[in-house]
Motif scaffolding. Structure first.
Motif, PDB file in Angstrom:
ATOM      1  N   THR A   1       1.540 -26.225  12.599  1.00 52.79           N
ATOM      2  CA  THR A   1       1.555 -27.649  12.930  1.00 52.79           C
ATOM      3  C   THR A   1       2.659 -28.357  12.161  1.00 52.79           C
ATOM      4  OG1 THR A   1      -0.043 -28.217  11.176  1.00 52.79           O
ATOM      5  CG2 THR A   1      -0.925 -27.695  13.372  1.00 52.79           C
ATOM      6  N   ILE A   2       3.005 -29.546  12.630  1.00 55.85           N
ATOM      7  CA  ILE A   2       3.978 -30.397  11.955  1.00 55.85           C
ATOM      8  C   ILE A   2       3.249 -31.649  11.502  1.00 55.85           C
ATOM      9  CG2 ILE A   2       6.063 -31.770  12.232  1.00 55.85           C
ATOM     10  CD1 ILE A   2       7.028 -29.750  14.252  1.00 55.85           C
TER      11      ILE A   2
ATOM     12  N   HIS B   1      -0.052 -23.195  33.010  1.00 54.70           N
ATOM     13  CA  HIS B   1      -0.951 -22.227  32.399  1.00 54.70           C
ATOM     14  C   HIS B   1      -0.533 -20.781  32.676  1.00 54.70           C
ATOM     15  CE1 HIS B   1      -5.381 -20.896  31.580  1.00 54.70           C
ATOM     16  NE2 HIS B   1      -4.542 -20.483  30.653  1.00 54.70           N
ATOM     17  N   ARG B   2      -0.616 -20.347  33.926  1.00 56.76           N
ATOM     18  CA  ARG B   2      -0.431 -18.923  34.211  1.00 56.76           C
ATOM     19  C   ARG B   2       1.027 -18.473  34.054  1.00 56.76           C
ATOM     20  NH1 ARG B   2      -5.317 -17.896  38.562  1.00 56.76           N
ATOM     21  NH2 ARG B   2      -6.106 -20.029  38.502  1.00 56.76           N
ATOM     22  N   HIS B   3       1.961 -19.322  34.461  1.00 53.64           N
ATOM     23  CA  HIS B   3       3.364 -18.895  34.357  1.00 53.64           C
ATOM     24  C   HIS B   3       3.967 -19.193  32.987  1.00 53.64           C
ATOM     25  CE1 HIS B   3       7.436 -17.877  35.335  1.00 53.64           C
ATOM     26  NE2 HIS B   3       7.842 -19.102  35.024  1.00 53.64           N
ATOM     27  N   PHE B   4       3.989 -20.468  32.598  1.00 55.38           N
ATOM     28  CA  PHE B   4       4.703 -20.827  31.376  1.00 55.38           C
ATOM     29  C   PHE B   4       3.971 -20.411  30.100  1.00 55.38           C
ATOM     30  CE2 PHE B   4       6.601 -23.868  34.417  1.00 55.38           C
ATOM     31  CZ  PHE B   4       7.939 -23.540  34.235  1.00 55.38           C
ATOM     32  N   ALA B   5       2.654 -20.581  30.054  1.00 55.70           N
ATOM     33  CA  ALA B   5       1.914 -20.240  28.837  1.00 55.70           C
ATOM     34  C   ALA B   5       1.725 -18.736  28.682  1.00 55.70           C
ATOM     35  CB  ALA B   5       0.558 -20.946  28.814  1.00 55.70           C
TER      36      ALA B   5
ATOM     37  N   SER C   1       2.361 -25.146  23.991  1.00 60.69           N
ATOM     38  CA  SER C   1       2.188 -24.813  22.574  1.00 60.69           C
ATOM     39  C   SER C   1       0.745 -24.993  22.147  1.00 60.69           C
ATOM     40  CB  SER C   1       3.122 -25.670  21.704  1.00 60.69           C
ATOM     41  OG  SER C   1       2.833 -27.046  21.833  1.00 60.69           O
ATOM     42  N   ASN C   2       0.089 -26.043  22.620  1.00 56.51           N
ATOM     43  CA  ASN C   2      -1.328 -26.226  22.299  1.00 56.51           C
ATOM     44  C   ASN C   2      -2.169 -25.099  22.876  1.00 56.51           C
ATOM     45  OD1 ASN C   2      -1.421 -28.577  20.719  1.00 56.51           O
ATOM     46  ND2 ASN C   2      -1.268 -29.887  22.514  1.00 56.51           N
TER      47      ASN C   2
ATOM     48  N   LEU D   1       7.647 -22.965  16.952  1.00 58.55           N
ATOM     49  CA  LEU D   1       6.981 -21.700  16.688  1.00 58.55           C
ATOM     50  C   LEU D   1       6.339 -21.123  17.947  1.00 58.55           C
ATOM     51  CD1 LEU D   1       5.974 -19.613  14.560  1.00 58.55           C
ATOM     52  CD2 LEU D   1       3.952 -21.073  14.266  1.00 58.55           C
ATOM     53  N   PHE D   2       5.683 -21.980  18.738  1.00 58.75           N
ATOM     54  CA  PHE D   2       4.874 -21.498  19.855  1.00 58.75           C
ATOM     55  C   PHE D   2       5.603 -21.481  21.204  1.00 58.75           C
ATOM     56  CE2 PHE D   2       1.516 -22.531  16.820  1.00 58.75           C
ATOM     57  CZ  PHE D   2       0.650 -21.460  16.987  1.00 58.75           C
TER      58      PHE D   2
END
Length: 324
Positions: free
Chosen positions: A24-25, A85-89, A120-121, A170-171
């Motif tokens: 986290t920042i 969700h399915r593609h980018f995450a 990222s979340n 980071l994520f």
């Protein structure tokens, strides 16, 4: 969230290079626009929905309003479940830059935050699911134990106002390094406003009246955002509390049949946690998964490829592991 949020992160990291490894920042400057965004997402759709119902009570509701609500809901839901969700995450399938941009824009029109913020979340959620570090677990708020109604509230709404900003460097380094997707991400507010402008303009054109434009804004904009926000949030809250657990996933994810249709298949959440990189969430024939149906069609016409799915042996192996 604002465009300044993602632009400020690299500067924050340059000032404190060790922050690159932190999940986290810690920055009030970054949290302020996030909280303002959360307030807007919570109240504007709610008030607009109340206004829409009040007008409908006196004047009725027609095909234009229903059509705009359903069509805008489906488009933005596809943006979230198939795109964000399915593609980018999870990179559950590959596709062209053009399709990636369309999915990113549709997901942004759901007004749940910029792409890198959302992804990222979510990646952080999987890494720390239902443990300290999970941004929206009903069992933990940072390191504080939760449960009951307090945990339900936190995972559904409260987390948006209290969580520390997830470190996108980071994520979501892969997304930040993609110049096209990074630009789409920076234009988040343009896409959010476009999601409100489209039903407003169409409502006016289809009815030829100012009232039609207002109704388009209310039903295709506010009511749609109210529904998609709460159904999406139910995956953070309800599907970690209520439902079945066919797989032992070491956290509290559950399958919830009642939420499967309005979430586009997202509610097969235990299935998803068992096979997080899978493009398909509904693993049985009767588990309706509209998100995967969209991917299946896109694959058949050659717009997506390398679609990841667990084999029957992989599924059986995890089922046996739990039963043993």
């Amino acid at each position: 969230m604002s465009m300044q949020l993602d632009r400020a992160i690299p500067a924050e990291l340059l000032v404190n290079p060790s922050a690159k490894k932190s999940i986290t920042i810690k920055s009030d400057y970054l949290r302020t626009p996030q909280r303002l965004h959360a307030l807007a997402l919570l109240w504007i759709p709610l008030l607009g929905s109340v206004a829409a119902l009040a007008i409908a009570f006196y004047s009725g509701i027609g095909a234009v309003e229903i059509g705009l609500l359903v069509s805008m809901y489906i488009l933005t839901l596809v943006g979230i479940t198939v795109g964000f969700h399915r593609h980018f995450a999870h990179t559950a399938f590959q596709t062209s830059t053009a399709v990636r941009v369309i999915l990113a824009i549709l997901g942004s029109m759901a007004c749940e935050g910029p792409l890198t913020y959302w992804v990222s979340n979510h990646r952080r959620h999987h890494q720390y699911s239902d443990r300290p570090g999970d941004p929206h677990s009903p069992f933990f708020q940072e390191s504080e134990s939760l449960g009951g109604l307090r945990g339900l509230w936190h995972s559904h709404i409260g987390w948006m106002f209290k969580h520390e900003i997830t470190n996108t460097f980071l994520f979501t380094k892969d997304l930040l390094r993609d110049p096209v997707i990074s630009k789409v991400n920076q234009l988040y507010y343009v896409w959010a406003l476009l999601g409100l402008a489209i039903p407003t303009i169409l409502g006016g054109i289809l009815t030829g009246t100012i009232m039609g434009a207002i109704s388009g804004f209310l039903w295709g904009g506010c009511v749609r955002l109210f529904l998609i926000f709460h159904f999406t949030s139910s995956i953070n809250s309800i599907t970690h509390l209520c439902g079945s657990r066919p797989f032992d996933t070491k956290e509290h994810s559950r399958n919830n049949i009642w939420l499967a249709i309005p979430t586009g298949g997202e509610a097969w959440h235990n299935n998803h946690h068992a096979f997080s990189n899978s493009a398909i969430f509904g693993l049985k024939w009767w588990q309706i998964d509209f998100g995967f149906y969209v991917i299946w069609v896109l694959e058949k016409v050659g717009l997506v490829w390398d679609v990841k799915k667990p084999t029957a042996q992989m599924i059986e192996s995890k089922l046996k592991a739990k039963n043993n």
